[in-house]
Design a protein around this motif. Structure first.
Motif, PDB file in Angstrom:
ATOM      1  N   LEU A  65     -74.352 -89.953 -64.754  1.00 47.14           N
ATOM      2  CA  LEU A  65     -75.556 -90.475 -65.159  1.00 47.14           C
ATOM      3  C   LEU A  65     -76.361 -89.403 -65.543  1.00 47.14           C
ATOM      4  O   LEU A  65     -76.284 -88.418 -64.643  1.00 47.14           O
ATOM      5  CB  LEU A  65     -76.168 -91.462 -64.404  1.00 47.14           C
ATOM      6  CG  LEU A  65     -75.386 -93.037 -63.915  1.00 47.14           C
ATOM      7  CD1 LEU A  65     -75.753 -93.850 -63.043  1.00 47.14           C
ATOM      8  CD2 LEU A  65     -75.207 -93.756 -65.226  1.00 47.14           C
TER       9      LEU A  65
ATOM     10  N   LEU B 114     -75.273 -92.481 -55.635  1.00 47.74           N
ATOM     11  CA  LEU B 114     -76.264 -92.108 -56.840  1.00 47.74           C
ATOM     12  C   LEU B 114     -76.202 -90.631 -56.829  1.00 47.74           C
ATOM     13  O   LEU B 114     -76.337 -89.971 -57.868  1.00 47.74           O
ATOM     14  CB  LEU B 114     -77.630 -92.586 -56.628  1.00 47.74           C
ATOM     15  CG  LEU B 114     -78.563 -92.468 -57.562  1.00 47.74           C
ATOM     16  CD1 LEU B 114     -78.024 -93.313 -58.858  1.00 47.74           C
ATOM     17  CD2 LEU B 114     -79.885 -92.956 -57.250  1.00 47.74           C
ATOM     18  N   TYR B 115     -76.109 -89.732 -55.540  1.00 50.38           N
ATOM     19  CA  TYR B 115     -76.106 -88.291 -55.629  1.00 50.38           C
ATOM     20  C   TYR B 115     -74.711 -87.981 -56.087  1.00 50.38           C
ATOM     21  O   TYR B 115     -74.708 -87.110 -56.997  1.00 50.38           O
ATOM     22  CB  TYR B 115     -75.873 -88.094 -54.033  1.00 50.38           C
ATOM     23  CG  TYR B 115     -75.637 -86.487 -53.964  1.00 50.38           C
ATOM     24  CD1 TYR B 115     -76.546 -85.803 -54.321  1.00 50.38           C
ATOM     25  CD2 TYR B 115     -74.706 -85.865 -53.216  1.00 50.38           C
ATOM     26  CE1 TYR B 115     -76.373 -84.068 -54.275  1.00 50.38           C
ATOM     27  CE2 TYR B 115     -74.420 -84.733 -53.040  1.00 50.38           C
ATOM     28  CZ  TYR B 115     -75.275 -83.806 -53.421  1.00 50.38           C
ATOM     29  OH  TYR B 115     -74.954 -82.455 -53.306  1.00 50.38           O
TER      30      TYR B 115
ATOM     31  N   THR C  67     -72.258 -96.255 -69.624  1.00 48.27           N
ATOM     32  CA  THR C  67     -73.386 -96.282 -68.855  1.00 48.27           C
ATOM     33  C   THR C  67     -74.371 -97.221 -68.643  1.00 48.27           C
ATOM     34  O   THR C  67     -74.603 -97.666 -67.448  1.00 48.27           O
ATOM     35  CB  THR C  67     -74.474 -95.129 -69.910  1.00 48.27           C
ATOM     36  OG1 THR C  67     -73.917 -93.930 -70.272  1.00 48.27           O
ATOM     37  CG2 THR C  67     -75.633 -95.122 -69.178  1.00 48.27           C
TER      38      THR C  67
ATOM     39  N   ASN D  90     -81.983 -91.189 -65.717  1.00 45.25           N
ATOM     40  CA  ASN D  90     -81.067 -92.563 -65.104  1.00 45.25           C
ATOM     41  C   ASN D  90     -81.054 -92.415 -63.689  1.00 45.25           C
ATOM     42  O   ASN D  90     -81.394 -93.571 -63.146  1.00 45.25           O
ATOM     43  CB  ASN D  90     -79.913 -92.554 -65.779  1.00 45.25           C
ATOM     44  CG  ASN D  90     -79.373 -93.864 -65.851  1.00 45.25           C
ATOM     45  OD1 ASN D  90     -78.294 -94.362 -66.318  1.00 45.25           O
ATOM     46  ND2 ASN D  90     -79.837 -94.913 -65.027  1.00 45.25           N
ATOM     47  N   CYS D  91     -80.651 -91.571 -63.152  1.00 47.41           N
ATOM     48  CA  CYS D  91     -80.654 -91.413 -61.468  1.00 47.41           C
ATOM     49  C   CYS D  91     -81.982 -91.532 -61.104  1.00 47.41           C
ATOM     50  O   CYS D  91     -82.020 -92.088 -59.916  1.00 47.41           O
ATOM     51  CB  CYS D  91     -79.884 -89.970 -61.239  1.00 47.41           C
ATOM     52  SG  CYS D  91     -77.822 -90.018 -61.476  1.00 47.41           S
TER      53      CYS D  91
ATOM     54  N   ASN E  31     -74.682 -98.631 -64.713  1.00 50.61           N
ATOM     55  CA  ASN E  31     -75.869 -99.136 -64.294  1.00 50.61           C
ATOM     56  C   ASN E  31     -75.965-100.320 -63.735  1.00 50.61           C
ATOM     57  O   ASN E  31     -76.314-100.809 -62.850  1.00 50.61           O
ATOM     58  CB  ASN E  31     -76.874 -99.030 -65.579  1.00 50.61           C
ATOM     59  CG  ASN E  31     -77.603 -97.719 -65.433  1.00 50.61           C
ATOM     60  OD1 ASN E  31     -78.407 -97.152 -64.824  1.00 50.61           O
ATOM     61  ND2 ASN E  31     -77.081 -96.773 -66.568  1.00 50.61           N
TER      62      ASN E  31
ATOM     63  N   SER F 184     -83.162 -94.494 -58.310  1.00 45.32           N
ATOM     64  CA  SER F 184     -83.697 -94.063 -57.025  1.00 45.32           C
ATOM     65  C   SER F 184     -84.825 -94.907 -56.565  1.00 45.32           C
ATOM     66  O   SER F 184     -84.967 -95.113 -55.193  1.00 45.32           O
ATOM     67  CB  SER F 184     -83.662 -92.491 -56.933  1.00 45.32           C
ATOM     68  OG  SER F 184     -84.855 -92.073 -57.785  1.00 45.32           O
TER      69      SER F 184
ATOM     70  N   ALA G 245     -73.076 -89.449 -58.713  1.00 38.80           N
ATOM     71  CA  ALA G 245     -73.273 -89.710 -60.149  1.00 38.80           C
ATOM     72  C   ALA G 245     -74.323 -88.588 -60.612  1.00 38.80           C
ATOM     73  O   ALA G 245     -74.039 -88.181 -61.747  1.00 38.80           O
ATOM     74  CB  ALA G 245     -73.795 -91.056 -60.316  1.00 38.80           C
ATOM     75  N   PHE G 246     -75.108 -87.972 -59.797  1.00 41.02           N
ATOM     76  CA  PHE G 246     -76.020 -87.105 -60.370  1.00 41.02           C
ATOM     77  C   PHE G 246     -75.188 -85.835 -60.690  1.00 41.02           C
ATOM     78  O   PHE G 246     -75.383 -85.343 -61.554  1.00 41.02           O
ATOM     79  CB  PHE G 246     -77.037 -86.958 -59.352  1.00 41.02           C
ATOM     80  CG  PHE G 246     -78.063 -85.921 -59.827  1.00 41.02           C
ATOM     81  CD1 PHE G 246     -79.078 -85.853 -60.722  1.00 41.02           C
ATOM     82  CD2 PHE G 246     -78.159 -84.553 -59.073  1.00 41.02           C
ATOM     83  CE1 PHE G 246     -79.896 -84.880 -61.291  1.00 41.02           C
ATOM     84  CE2 PHE G 246     -79.126 -83.801 -59.275  1.00 41.02           C
ATOM     85  CZ  PHE G 246     -79.832 -83.627 -60.542  1.00 41.02           C
TER      86      PHE G 246
ATOM     87  N   ARG H 219     -80.213 -87.479 -65.344  1.00 40.07           N
ATOM     88  CA  ARG H 219     -81.234 -87.043 -64.557  1.00 40.07           C
ATOM     89  C   ARG H 219     -82.282 -88.202 -64.471  1.00 40.07           C
ATOM     90  O   ARG H 219     -82.542 -88.645 -63.293  1.00 40.07           O
ATOM     91  CB  ARG H 219     -81.658 -85.741 -64.575  1.00 40.07           C
ATOM     92  CG  ARG H 219     -82.700 -85.135 -63.478  1.00 40.07           C
ATOM     93  CD  ARG H 219     -83.224 -84.004 -63.817  1.00 40.07           C
ATOM     94  NE  ARG H 219     -82.359 -83.237 -63.821  1.00 40.07           N
ATOM     95  CZ  ARG H 219     -82.379 -81.647 -63.811  1.00 40.07           C
ATOM     96  NH1 ARG H 219     -83.601 -81.131 -63.682  1.00 40.07           N
ATOM     97  NH2 ARG H 219     -81.291 -80.917 -63.875  1.00 40.07           N
TER      98      ARG H 219
END
Length: 193
Positions: free
Chosen positions: A161, A152-153, A86, A165-166, A90, A170, A155-156, A163
């Motif tokens: 990652l 990022l989407y 993680t 974290n995302c 990140n 964002s 990863a979500f 929620r």
């Protein structure tokens, strides 16, 4: 829409954004821009190399996320792995954002620095820049920002990652969107501060 379909959608969208991003290059080396802002035809190519590095790093960031998704299926039960993976993901995303954000500001300012408006405010081009600059700026920044949004989407919905974290990451993208809106058509606002 299942996960496999979403993966295909994200991959096609990323390829499409690369194609759109490539369109900024003719504007960057447009003779109309070069003859006003540069002494030689060599300088814009140096910036294009930086832009290509930015693009390649964004693609590499996506590959890191893909790699973590694969490793999660094998190592998810190990707490130390989860923490380290993680932190690495990140860090890679934040660095990608920093590279994209830094180059978007540099792209915006390099033309204004080239003619040194801060010392020659009477120069007519300081208040009336060619439209190619704004077009090239959008074609360089918006696809890169959209690529980070898609990563990022990805990863979500794949739970690479969490929620929260995302959501935290964002905010970086939102900050970049605001900076693009401020810089677009801004005639060098913020470049001399």
């Amino acid at each position: 829409m299942n996960t496999h379909t979403k993966d295909i959608f994200v991959f096609i969208a990323l390829l499409g954004l690369v194609v759109v991003w490539v369109f900024h290059i003719p504007y960057t080396i447009s003779p109309n821009v070069i003859k006003v802002f540069f002494d030689s035809y060599e300088k814009p190519y140096k910036f294009i190399l930086l832009d290509v590095y930015c693009l390649l790093y964004s693609v590499a960031c996506f590959m890191v996320f893909l790699g973590k998704r694969y490793l999660d299926s094998k190592w998810q039960l190990y707490r130390l792995y989860r923490i380290c993976a993680t932190l690495i993901v990140n860090g890679v995303f934040i660095f990608a954002w920093g590279v994209v954000f830094g180059l978007s500001i540099a792209f915006h300012c390099r033309y204004y620095w080239a003619i040194d408006c801060v010392h020659d405010l009477e120069e007519p081009t300081c208040s009336n820049f060619p439209i190619e600059i704004d077009i090239a700026y959008l074609l360089q920044c918006v696809p890169m920002l959209s690529m980070l949004v898609l990563i990022l989407y990805f990863a979500f919905y794949n739970k690479i990652l969490s929620r929260s974290n995302c959501l935290w990451l964002s905010w970086l993208l939102f900050f970049m969107l605001i900076s693009i809106m401020v810089c677009f058509g801004g005639n060098g606002v913020g470049c001399y501060d």
